[in-house]
Design an enzyme around this catalytic site. Structure first.
Site, PDB file in Angstrom:
ATOM      1  N   GLY A  83       0.605  -1.302  -0.387  1.00 48.70           N
ATOM      2  CA  GLY A  83       0.249  -0.218   0.553  1.00 48.70           C
ATOM      3  C   GLY A  83       0.524   1.157  -0.211  1.00 48.70           C
ATOM      4  N   GLN A 118       2.490  10.130   2.138  1.00 50.46           N
ATOM      5  CA  GLN A 118       4.579   9.493   1.963  1.00 50.46           C
ATOM      6  C   GLN A 118       4.835   9.924   0.317  1.00 50.46           C
ATOM      7  OE1 GLN A 118       2.097   5.485   2.530  1.00 50.46           O
ATOM      8  NE2 GLN A 118       4.748   5.250   3.818  1.00 50.46           N
ATOM      9  N   CYS A 121       6.043  -0.564   7.956  1.00 47.92           N
ATOM     10  CA  CYS A 121       6.110   0.622   6.892  1.00 47.92           C
ATOM     11  C   CYS A 121       6.933   1.299   5.972  1.00 47.92           C
ATOM     12  CB  CYS A 121       5.297   1.518   7.870  1.00 47.92           C
ATOM     13  SG  CYS A 121       5.538   3.018   6.903  1.00 47.92           S
ATOM     14  N   LEU A 122       6.866   1.438   4.060  1.00 53.12           N
ATOM     15  CA  LEU A 122       7.383   2.161   3.821  1.00 53.12           C
ATOM     16  C   LEU A 122       8.433   3.164   4.361  1.00 53.12           C
ATOM     17  CD1 LEU A 122       6.461   1.062   0.647  1.00 53.12           C
ATOM     18  CD2 LEU A 122       7.847  -0.085   1.947  1.00 53.12           C
ATOM     19  N   HIS A 141      -4.191   1.305   7.782  1.00 54.64           N
ATOM     20  CA  HIS A 141      -3.132   1.771   7.687  1.00 54.64           C
ATOM     21  C   HIS A 141      -3.137   3.121   6.744  1.00 54.64           C
ATOM     22  CE1 HIS A 141       1.644   1.345   7.766  1.00 54.64           C
ATOM     23  NE2 HIS A 141       1.129   1.961   6.600  1.00 54.64           N
ATOM     24  N   GLU A 142      -3.523   2.591   6.049  1.00 58.43           N
ATOM     25  CA  GLU A 142      -3.459   4.408   4.351  1.00 58.43           C
ATOM     26  C   GLU A 142      -3.890   5.562   5.135  1.00 58.43           C
ATOM     27  OE1 GLU A 142      -0.662   3.474   3.340  1.00 58.43           O
ATOM     28  OE2 GLU A 142      -0.618   1.372   3.395  1.00 58.43           O
ATOM     29  N   HIS A 200      -2.298   7.420   7.561  1.00 61.50           N
ATOM     30  CA  HIS A 200      -1.188   8.321   6.575  1.00 61.50           C
ATOM     31  C   HIS A 200      -2.317  10.075   6.525  1.00 61.50           C
ATOM     32  CE1 HIS A 200       2.405   5.805   6.801  1.00 61.50           C
ATOM     33  NE2 HIS A 200       1.906   5.232   5.989  1.00 61.50           N
TER      34      HIS A 200
END
Ligand code: GNR
Ligand code: NI
Length: 169
Positions: free
Chosen positions: A46, A51, A91-92, A133-134, A137
């Site tokens: 994702g 991000q 997480c990236l 999660h997204e 963000h």
């Protein structure tokens, strides 16, 4: 097509709150396509626009094994949530840090596609976790903020130590 640089925690820009998409134009389609390429390359399941330092309510997700099920989610709203699931997340924007987070087990989402058309999505399992999660963000929240303050301090010192090693080595 272009790969976009991914912001890393604790970058202050990860705290910005995204605003709704109003124009479903070519620049939105380009953003979505660049975000998908960036997510697949990372690789991740994702990516939220936040991000990549674009503060619009845009998410791409693909939780399939063979990268064959890209979901583009614009202006998401959770209209129903139920149950509880504790899943280990990564997480990236927080490389190499993994920890368990408690989320809703199932969510129903109302969102728009790149043409502006509305759709509803029922999600459970990893997809439901990833959506939450997204959406965090987009609200300026990174998963580590769900952890205890002690764990957050440990994450920050670990990232600082790694940054120092990058300078030294
Ligand atoms: O690639 C990712 N994996 C993942 C695993 C468990 C829970 C959430 C995620 S999302 C993450 C990509 C990312 O950072 N998205 O914001
Ligand atoms: Ni993330």
């Amino acid at each position: 097509m272009a790969l976009l640089p991914i912001l890393e925690y604790p970058d202050a820009r990860l705290k910005k709150v995204a605003t709704p998409v109003l124009a479903f134009d070519d620049s939105l389609k380009k953003l979505v396509s660049d975000m998908a390429e960036t997510m697949y390359k990372a690789p991740g399941i994702g990516l939220a626009a936040t991000q990549v330092d674009v503060h619009k309510r845009v998410i791409v997700i693909d939780v399939s094994q063979d990268k064959s099920d890209l979901k583009v989610i614009i202006n998401p709203q959770i209209v129903a949530a139920s149950g509880e699931a504790v899943v280990e997340e990564g997480c990236l924007s927080v490389p190499d840090i993994y920890d368990k987070v408690r989320r809703a087990e199932k969510v129903t989402l109302k969102a728009q596609d790149t043409t502006g058309a509305f759709f509803t999505l029922d999600a459970d399992g990893l997809l439901a976790v990833c959506i939450q999660h997204e959406m965090d963000h987009l609200q300026g929240k990174v998963f580590v903020e769900h952890l205890s303050s002690l764990k957050q301090m440990r994450v920050k010192s670990k990232l600082k130590k790694r940054a120092r090693e990058l300078v030294t080595n």
